[in-house]
Scaffold this active site. Structure first.
Site, PDB file in Angstrom:
ATOM      1  N   ASP A  59       0.854  -1.190   0.000  1.00 16.58           N
ATOM      2  CA  ASP A  59       0.000   0.000   0.000  1.00 16.58           C
ATOM      3  C   ASP A  59       0.882   1.229   0.000  1.00 16.58           C
ATOM      4  OD1 ASP A  59      -2.386  -1.409   0.045  1.00 16.58           O
ATOM      5  OD2 ASP A  59      -2.514  -1.429   2.232  1.00 16.58           O
ATOM      6  N   ASP A  76      -6.884  -1.325  -4.610  1.00 18.61           N
ATOM      7  CA  ASP A  76      -7.913  -0.978  -3.626  1.00 18.61           C
ATOM      8  C   ASP A  76      -8.863   0.084  -4.175  1.00 18.61           C
ATOM      9  OD1 ASP A  76      -6.742  -2.713  -1.826  1.00 18.61           O
ATOM     10  OD2 ASP A  76      -5.586  -1.148  -0.814  1.00 18.61           O
TER      11      ASP A  76
END
Length: 199
Positions: free
Chosen positions: A155, A173
């Site tokens: 991330d 995401d």
């Protein structure tokens, strides 16, 4: 009575009799049934695949750049504190939920990708459905590749003001979230699912 000719059927009478016979005859050809949808066209499958592949490529390129540029935990300001890139390692699911679950969700993700393809085969008539499912498939595969290769998901997008920060996320995401929003919108307004109907 002898000498009185019997009435002769006219052409019109015979036509009426023929119409009645055809209506009563079960062997008479019936009207063709209305055409039923047989699944997405080849063009719609191509759009579905192109969206998914584009998401996977963009997601993996972005993650590769982050891992090559920043060490784990290191950050790079893009728009001050409002937006920065941070090399994060997420062992959970979307937005860091349920940490230390990467192996389990790697297995779950395999099943989810198959279900997305099956669902597109059954419900991918409207173009928004194809777009939403293409984004969902690409996002699922992007994060699945991370779990298989690293045991965690990379991330890197960090947004917020000061100490008020949103969950760190990645391209996959973002695409999954966009897909969920589209699917919810189509559930609330079913007509959206038929927009640009295929076939």
């Amino acid at each position: 009575m002898p000498g009185v000719p019997e009435p002769v059927d006219t052409v019109a009478d015979k036509g009426d009799d023929l119409d009645l016979d055809l209506e009563d005859d079960p062997a008479a050809p019936a009207e063709p049934p209305a055409a039923t949808w047989r699944g997405p066209s080849i063009g719609r499958w191509i759009l579905f695949a192109v969206i998914a592949i584009a998401v996977v490529v963009l997601d993996q390129l972005a993650k590769s750049w982050i891992t090559a540029t920043l060490h784990p935990g290191e950050s790079l300001e893009v728009l001050g504190e409002w937006l920065r890139f941070v090399h994060g390692q997420n062992s959970g699911i979307l937005f860091g939920l349920l940490p230390q679950s990467a192996p389990i969700f790697a297995i779950v993700s395999l099943g989810v990708t198959a279900l997305i393809v099956v669902y597109h085969r059954k419900a991918g008539r409207g173009i928004l459905v194809t777009v939403a499912l293409g984004l969902l498939l690409g996002g699922a595969i992007g994060n699945l590749l991370d779990r298989l290769n690293h045991g965690y998901v990379v991330d890197f997008v960090d947004m917020g003001i000061g100490s008020l920060r949103f969950y760190t996320y990645n391209v996959a995401d973002a695409c999954i979230t966009t897909s969920i929003v589209l699917l919810l919108a189509m559930a609330v307004i079913p007509a959206l699912a038929e927009w640009g109907a295929d076939g």
